[in-house]
Design a protein around this motif. Structure first.
Motif, PDB file in Angstrom:
ATOM      1  N   THR A  60      -2.631  20.421   8.222  1.00 32.70           N
ATOM      2  CA  THR A  60      -1.290  19.833   8.151  1.00 32.70           C
ATOM      3  C   THR A  60      -1.260  18.327   8.382  1.00 32.70           C
ATOM      4  N   SER A  61      -2.259  17.776   9.077  1.00 40.17           N
ATOM      5  CA  SER A  61      -2.260  16.349   9.407  1.00 40.17           C
ATOM      6  C   SER A  61      -3.680  15.812   9.293  1.00 40.17           C
ATOM      7  N   LEU A  62      -3.767  14.499   9.011  1.00 40.00           N
ATOM      8  CA  LEU A  62      -5.055  13.829   8.872  1.00 40.00           C
ATOM      9  C   LEU A  62      -5.067  12.555   9.704  1.00 40.00           C
ATOM     10  N   VAL A  70      -6.056   5.391  10.879  1.00 38.19           N
ATOM     11  CA  VAL A  70      -4.821   5.571  10.120  1.00 38.19           C
ATOM     12  C   VAL A  70      -4.338   7.015  10.218  1.00 38.19           C
ATOM     13  N   PRO A  71      -3.267   7.286  10.988  1.00 36.46           N
ATOM     14  CA  PRO A  71      -2.712   8.641  11.002  1.00 36.46           C
ATOM     15  C   PRO A  71      -1.967   8.936   9.697  1.00 36.46           C
ATOM     16  N   VAL A  72      -2.114  10.154   9.204  1.00 35.37           N
ATOM     17  CA  VAL A  72      -1.532  10.552   7.921  1.00 35.37           C
ATOM     18  C   VAL A  72      -0.732  11.843   8.103  1.00 35.37           C
ATOM     19  N   CYS A  73       0.570  11.776   7.824  1.00 34.59           N
ATOM     20  CA  CYS A  73       1.436  12.964   7.945  1.00 34.59           C
ATOM     21  C   CYS A  73       1.220  13.644   9.295  1.00 34.59           C
ATOM     22  N   ALA A  74       1.085  12.849  10.339  1.00 35.73           N
ATOM     23  CA  ALA A  74       0.647  13.363  11.634  1.00 35.73           C
ATOM     24  C   ALA A  74       1.823  13.795  12.512  1.00 35.73           C
ATOM     25  N   ALA A  78      -0.631  16.776  16.515  1.00 33.03           N
ATOM     26  CA  ALA A  78      -1.815  16.238  15.840  1.00 33.03           C
ATOM     27  C   ALA A  78      -2.199  14.888  16.431  1.00 33.03           C
ATOM     28  N   ILE A  79      -1.204  14.051  16.695  1.00 30.86           N
ATOM     29  CA  ILE A  79      -1.480  12.732  17.265  1.00 30.86           C
ATOM     30  C   ILE A  79      -2.189  12.869  18.608  1.00 30.86           C
TER      31      ILE A  79
END
Length: 282
Positions: A60-62, A70-74, A78-79
């Motif tokens: 769900t998150s990258l 770089v957080p992606v859709c986090a 997830a963070i």
């Protein structure tokens, strides 16, 4: 077997799942998507690791962990997982950058170990457009930089970077990585400039990240002696025309909130603010 919620370093076999996450926000994620499209998820080719966060067995998150973090859709959970992983690994990036909400949360968790930052840019409006302006003619002298013009464009690129980031890109490795990146953009036809009769760069910009959905304009710079002469908007319009005609249906950029002149120029060319980025510089 993955637990219900877990994070791990992604592997090349995870490519389709990672691209599905990236495609959820194609404009905001253009930088990471462009790298992944070219290099896949092999850390050596990617220039860093891609961390994944799973919920109910679904990716769900990258978080891209390379020269930039770089957080992606986090999501918030997830963070927290990405921050734990980043703390264990130690800081290897020169900046943290991404959508303001997740990036701010990530920095709050990392600052006790990684701080203080050299600079925090908490508000960087993300701007986009999908059409040319009706009332600004593109500068006819702005063109693609040729491969034999590296010596001409490099001083302008170094001046822009130093002015924007606060340190010279020539420090550390003598500028080898930076020169390679500039050469890559020139070679791929994504570096643009207006060069006067004496061989001086008057205006320049690049299209940095590029995907099928969106591209990102960066490195916009007007030579100091030409500022205030009305060159920025026509120059941007020229770069925008190349971007929309040749590269992607949407052009984006992000800009410091305190740079009121640049924001006004981009609005004149038709860019609208649709979100907010944040950058932490080390």
């Amino acid at each position: 077997m993955l637990t219900q919620t877990t994070s791990r370093v992604l592997e090349p076999s995870d490519l389709d799942a990672a691209l599905a996450v990236l495609d959820r926000e194609p404009v905001a994620n253009a930088f990471v998507t462009a790298r992944v499209k070219v290099a896949g998820l092999d850390p050596w080719r990617l220039g860093g690791e891609m961390w994944g966060w799973y919920e109910d067995g679904m990716l769900t998150s990258l978080c891209y962990a390379g020269a930039n973090l770089v957080p992606v859709c986090a999501t918030p959970r997830a963070i927290r997982a990405f921050a734990d992983r980043a703390r264990r690994a130690g800081r290897r990036c020169s900046s943290i950058v991404g959508p303001a909400g997740p990036t701010s949360q990530l920095w709050r968790l990392l600052e006790p170990q990684w701080g203080p930052a050299r600079e925090v840019r908490a508000r960087q409006p993300l701007m986009i457009t999908d059409h040319m302006p009706e009332d600004i003619q593109p500068d006819p002298y702005v063109r693609r930089v040729r491969k034999d013009e590296m010596d001409t464009i490099m001083p302008a690129c170094v001046a822009m970077f130093t002015e924007e980031v606060g340190v010279s890109p020539m420090a550390g490795d003598g500028g080898l990585l930076y020169q390679a990146r500039v050469a890559e953009l020139v070679g791929s036809g994504r570096s643009f400039a207006r060069i006067d009769g004496s061989g001086n760069v008057v205006f320049k910009a690049e299209i940095g990240a590029a995907t099928a959905h969106a591209c990102q304009i960066q490195g916009v710079w007007v030579a100091p002696e030409y500022r205030g002469k009305g060159l920025a908007a026509p120059g941007m319009a020229a770069v925008l025309r190349y971007a929309l005609d040749d590269i992607a249906p949407v052009a984006s950029l992000y800009v410091n909130d305190f740079n009121t002149a640049a924001r006004a120029t981009y609005r004149r060319v038709g860019f609208q603010e649709v979100g907010e980025f944040m950058s932490i510089l080390f």
